[in-house]
Scaffold this motif. Structure first.
Motif, short mmCIF file in Angstrom:
data_model
loop_
_atom_site.label_atom_id
_atom_site.label_comp_id
_atom_site.label_asym_id
_atom_site.label_seq_id
_atom_site.Cartn_x
_atom_site.Cartn_y
_atom_site.Cartn_z
N SER A 105 78.21 44.64 22.58
CA SER A 105 76.82 44.84 23.00
C SER A 105 76.45 46.32 22.96
O SER A 105 75.38 46.68 22.46
CB SER A 105 76.60 44.30 24.42
N ALA A 108 67.12 45.50 11.11
CA ALA A 108 67.60 44.12 11.17
C ALA A 108 68.43 43.77 9.94
O ALA A 108 69.48 43.13 10.04
CB ALA A 108 66.41 43.16 11.31
N VAL A 154 70.92 41.33 11.97
CA VAL A 154 70.44 40.69 13.20
C VAL A 154 69.00 40.25 12.99
O VAL A 154 68.29 40.80 12.15
CB VAL A 154 70.52 41.62 14.44
N ASN A 155 68.59 39.29 13.76
CA ASN A 155 67.22 38.81 13.71
C ASN A 155 66.30 39.94 14.20
O ASN A 155 66.56 40.54 15.24
CB ASN A 155 67.09 37.58 14.62
N ARG A 187 65.39 39.96 17.77
CA ARG A 187 66.45 40.31 18.71
C ARG A 187 66.42 41.81 19.03
O ARG A 187 66.89 42.22 20.10
CB ARG A 187 67.81 39.92 18.14
N LYS A 192 64.06 43.66 19.94
CA LYS A 192 63.29 43.89 21.17
C LYS A 192 64.21 43.78 22.38
O LYS A 192 64.17 44.62 23.28
CB LYS A 192 62.15 42.86 21.25
N TYR A 193 65.07 42.76 22.39
CA TYR A 193 65.97 42.55 23.52
C TYR A 193 67.09 43.58 23.55
O TYR A 193 67.51 44.04 24.61
CB TYR A 193 66.54 41.13 23.48
N VAL A 194 67.55 43.97 22.37
CA VAL A 194 68.60 44.99 22.28
C VAL A 194 68.07 46.31 22.86
O VAL A 194 68.76 46.98 23.62
CB VAL A 194 69.07 45.17 20.82
#
Length: 141
Positions: free
Chosen positions: A63, A84, A89-90, A93, A95-97
């Motif tokens: 992470s 991405a 990665v999507n 995703r 945004k969350y990272v």
């Protein structure tokens, strides 16, 4: 012992448990948000069910590595689509990272990744107990 459970020795009621994957995810989230009280509580729960500390170290490192890579590429001016694609990665995703990494600067992430790498070596060479090593890492966050 065989036979039905008697009323003399009833089985204790066990609390509803959180699925293991969710606990592991919650531990990573607590570490990334620097919530020491929550991370130690979740860690204690995971140790109670004999979760492997080395697995947790790997998940936390993965992470942190992704957050580090995203922050580094952001700094270099790459777009979300480019990041991405490079990191496989999507794009949603990202945004969350970024949210997960909001409490860490790039140099902090690099320090933590180095610490986790050294911890892994120390565990595998018998220089430190895996549980103690992970606990000490979390306390230094």
């Amino acid at each position: 012992l065989q036979g039905p459970v008697s009323e003399e020795f009833p089985l204790p009621e066990l609390p509803a448990s959180v699925p293991l994957d969710e606990n592991v995810f919650d531990l990573t989230t607590a570490i990334l948000s620097k919530d020491k009280q929550k991370m130690m509580s979740i860690y204690k729960d995971l140790m109670t069910i004999n979760e492997e500390p080395v697995k947790l170290i790997v998940l936390v490192a993965n992470s942190m590595r992704l957050i580090y890579q995203v922050k580094l590429l952001d700094r270099k001016g790459y777009t979300d689509q480019e990041i991405a694609k490079m990191l496989v990665v999507n794009p949603f995703r990202l945004k969350y990272v970024r949210k997960e990494g909001q409490f860490f600067q790039i140099d902090e992430l690099l320090r933590c990744l180095n610490e986790l790498s050294l911890l892994d070596v120390k565990i595998k060479t018998g220089q430190i107990d895996k549980k103690l090593g992970l606990e000490l890492f979390m306390l230094r966050i």
